[in-house]
Design a protein around this motif. Sequence first.
Motif, PDB file in Angstrom:
ATOM      1  N   UNK A 109      -4.875 -16.518  32.083  1.00  0.00           N
ATOM      2  CA  UNK A 109      -5.577 -17.538  32.870  1.00  0.00           C
ATOM      3  C   UNK A 109      -4.635 -18.722  33.021  1.00  0.00           C
ATOM      4  N   UNK A 110      -4.503 -19.210  34.239  1.00  0.00           N
ATOM      5  CA  UNK A 110      -3.695 -20.401  34.471  1.00  0.00           C
ATOM      6  C   UNK A 110      -4.515 -21.413  35.264  1.00  0.00           C
ATOM      7  N   UNK A 111      -4.220 -22.666  35.007  1.00  0.00           N
ATOM      8  CA  UNK A 111      -4.877 -23.765  35.700  1.00  0.00           C
ATOM      9  C   UNK A 111      -3.835 -24.456  36.578  1.00  0.00           C
ATOM     10  N   UNK A 112      -4.211 -24.750  37.801  1.00  0.00           N
ATOM     11  CA  UNK A 112      -3.311 -25.423  38.738  1.00  0.00           C
ATOM     12  C   UNK A 112      -2.923 -26.803  38.209  1.00  0.00           C
ATOM     13  N   UNK A 113      -1.845 -27.350  38.766  1.00  0.00           N
ATOM     14  CA  UNK A 113      -1.370 -28.669  38.336  1.00  0.00           C
ATOM     15  C   UNK A 113      -2.427 -29.754  38.506  1.00  0.00           C
ATOM     16  N   UNK A 114      -3.270 -29.632  39.554  1.00  0.00           N
ATOM     17  CA  UNK A 114      -4.307 -30.651  39.752  1.00  0.00           C
ATOM     18  C   UNK A 114      -5.563 -30.385  38.912  1.00  0.00           C
ATOM     19  N   UNK A 115      -5.585 -29.268  38.154  1.00  0.00           N
ATOM     20  CA  UNK A 115      -6.701 -28.973  37.257  1.00  0.00           C
ATOM     21  C   UNK A 115      -7.954 -28.450  37.934  1.00  0.00           C
ATOM     22  N   UNK A 116      -7.884 -28.133  39.230  1.00  0.00           N
ATOM     23  CA  UNK A 116      -9.089 -27.768  39.965  1.00  0.00           C
ATOM     24  C   UNK A 116      -9.223 -26.284  40.284  1.00  0.00           C
ATOM     25  N   UNK A 117      -8.171 -25.490  40.024  1.00  0.00           N
ATOM     26  CA  UNK A 117      -8.197 -24.060  40.316  1.00  0.00           C
ATOM     27  C   UNK A 117      -7.776 -23.285  39.078  1.00  0.00           C
ATOM     28  N   UNK A 118      -8.557 -22.277  38.723  1.00  0.00           N
ATOM     29  CA  UNK A 118      -8.231 -21.386  37.613  1.00  0.00           C
ATOM     30  C   UNK A 118      -8.007 -19.991  38.188  1.00  0.00           C
ATOM     31  N   UNK A 119      -6.883 -19.385  37.840  1.00  0.00           N
ATOM     32  CA  UNK A 119      -6.570 -18.032  38.274  1.00  0.00           C
ATOM     33  C   UNK A 119      -6.496 -17.141  37.047  1.00  0.00           C
ATOM     34  N   UNK A 120      -7.262 -16.065  37.073  1.00  0.00           N
ATOM     35  CA  UNK A 120      -7.240 -15.100  35.968  1.00  0.00           C
ATOM     36  C   UNK A 120      -6.695 -13.776  36.487  1.00  0.00           C
ATOM     37  N   UNK A 121      -5.593 -13.326  35.886  1.00  0.00           N
ATOM     38  CA  UNK A 121      -4.988 -12.041  36.234  1.00  0.00           C
ATOM     39  C   UNK A 121      -5.274 -11.059  35.111  1.00  0.00           C
ATOM     40  N   UNK A 122      -5.761  -9.876  35.483  1.00  0.00           N
ATOM     41  CA  UNK A 122      -6.100  -8.834  34.515  1.00  0.00           C
ATOM     42  C   UNK A 122      -5.414  -7.542  34.919  1.00  0.00           C
ATOM     43  N   UNK A 123      -4.646  -6.997  33.971  1.00  0.00           N
ATOM     44  CA  UNK A 123      -3.980  -5.713  34.213  1.00  0.00           C
ATOM     45  C   UNK A 123      -4.402  -4.743  33.112  1.00  0.00           C
ATOM     46  N   UNK A 124      -5.210  -3.727  33.468  1.00  0.00           N
ATOM     47  CA  UNK A 124      -5.570  -2.705  32.482  1.00  0.00           C
ATOM     48  C   UNK A 124      -4.319  -1.956  32.016  1.00  0.00           C
ATOM     49  N   UNK A 125      -4.303  -1.584  30.751  1.00  0.00           N
ATOM     50  CA  UNK A 125      -3.175  -0.849  30.180  1.00  0.00           C
ATOM     51  C   UNK A 125      -2.934   0.431  30.969  1.00  0.00           C
ATOM     52  N   UNK A 126      -1.679   0.674  31.321  1.00  0.00           N
ATOM     53  CA  UNK A 126      -1.310   1.886  32.038  1.00  0.00           C
ATOM     54  C   UNK A 126      -1.590   1.864  33.523  1.00  0.00           C
ATOM     55  N   UNK A 127      -2.076   0.755  34.059  1.00  0.00           N
ATOM     56  CA  UNK A 127      -2.399   0.642  35.490  1.00  0.00           C
ATOM     57  C   UNK A 127      -1.362  -0.238  36.196  1.00  0.00           C
ATOM     58  N   UNK A 128      -1.159   0.014  37.460  1.00  0.00           N
ATOM     59  CA  UNK A 128      -0.255  -0.826  38.240  1.00  0.00           C
ATOM     60  C   UNK A 128      -1.023  -1.899  39.005  1.00  0.00           C
ATOM     61  N   UNK A 129      -2.292  -1.654  39.262  1.00  0.00           N
ATOM     62  CA  UNK A 129      -3.115  -2.616  39.991  1.00  0.00           C
ATOM     63  C   UNK A 129      -3.512  -3.767  39.060  1.00  0.00           C
ATOM     64  N   UNK A 130      -3.565  -4.964  39.611  1.00  0.00           N
ATOM     65  CA  UNK A 130      -3.927  -6.143  38.837  1.00  0.00           C
ATOM     66  C   UNK A 130      -5.017  -6.906  39.574  1.00  0.00           C
ATOM     67  N   UNK A 131      -6.137  -7.187  38.874  1.00  0.00           N
ATOM     68  CA  UNK A 131      -7.166  -8.062  39.438  1.00  0.00           C
ATOM     69  C   UNK A 131      -6.647  -9.494  39.395  1.00  0.00           C
ATOM     70  N   UNK A 132      -6.912 -10.241  40.449  1.00  0.00           N
ATOM     71  CA  UNK A 132      -6.586 -11.651  40.491  1.00  0.00           C
ATOM     72  C   UNK A 132      -7.855 -12.386  40.913  1.00  0.00           C
ATOM     73  N   UNK A 133      -8.456 -13.083  39.951  1.00  0.00           N
ATOM     74  CA  UNK A 133      -9.690 -13.825  40.221  1.00  0.00           C
ATOM     75  C   UNK A 133      -9.346 -15.303  40.333  1.00  0.00           C
ATOM     76  N   UNK A 134      -9.773 -15.915  41.418  1.00  0.00           N
ATOM     77  CA  UNK A 134      -9.524 -17.324  41.650  1.00  0.00           C
ATOM     78  C   UNK A 134     -10.854 -18.075  41.569  1.00  0.00           C
ATOM     79  N   UNK A 135     -10.883 -19.091  40.716  1.00  0.00           N
ATOM     80  CA  UNK A 135     -12.077 -19.892  40.494  1.00  0.00           C
ATOM     81  C   UNK A 135     -11.773 -21.346  40.861  1.00  0.00           C
ATOM     82  N   UNK A 136     -12.793 -22.083  41.288  1.00  0.00           N
ATOM     83  CA  UNK A 136     -12.654 -23.521  41.488  1.00  0.00           C
ATOM     84  C   UNK A 136     -13.565 -24.240  40.511  1.00  0.00           C
ATOM     85  N   UNK A 137     -13.099 -25.408  40.094  1.00  0.00           N
ATOM     86  CA  UNK A 137     -13.862 -26.235  39.151  1.00  0.00           C
ATOM     87  C   UNK A 137     -15.054 -26.851  39.864  1.00  0.00           C
ATOM     88  N   UNK A 138     -16.182 -26.839  39.199  1.00  0.00           N
ATOM     89  CA  UNK A 138     -17.403 -27.420  39.757  1.00  0.00           C
ATOM     90  C   UNK A 138     -17.750 -28.698  39.037  1.00  0.00           C
TER      91      UNK A 138
END
Length: 138
Positions: A109-138
């Motif tokens: 999980x990473x937070x943008x420099x302005x603190x308003x966007x969180x990106x979560x990258x998930x890679x299952x073991x043995x998989x090449x595909x990666x989920x990228x979830x982008x969230x905004x702060x409320x």
Amino acid sequence: MTAPNPKDLMEGNWVLQPGQSKFCKEEPKQSSREIVDAGWGLIVTHWTGVDAKGAPVDIRYVLRYDGQKYPADILKPVDVAISWKLVNPHQVEFVDWSKDGKAIARNVRTISDDGQTMTQKTRPTGQTCEDVQVFTRQ
């Protein structure tokens, strides 16, 4: 809106932005996270939403950034544990573990420099595909 804790910018209320996210499998209809410092070094996360099939999601977990394994849900028995590491105020790394102790996914999980966007990258073991979830702060 400013981040509540300069030592851990993950804290706060986050809402998934589906149009900015990428999923290897099914995309949830809704997803949000509330991440709170509960004191005593404990972080509490409440994950709510609606999955791709329309079923409600209500998961809570409690953790420390100490690399130890914690249950992936405290409301019901689960076969997955998660270990957490706060790399810096902008980044958390965590691993999902199976009941038999095998890593089943690696997450960042990473937070943008302005603190308003969180990106979560998930890679299952043995998989090449990666989920990228982008969230905004409320």
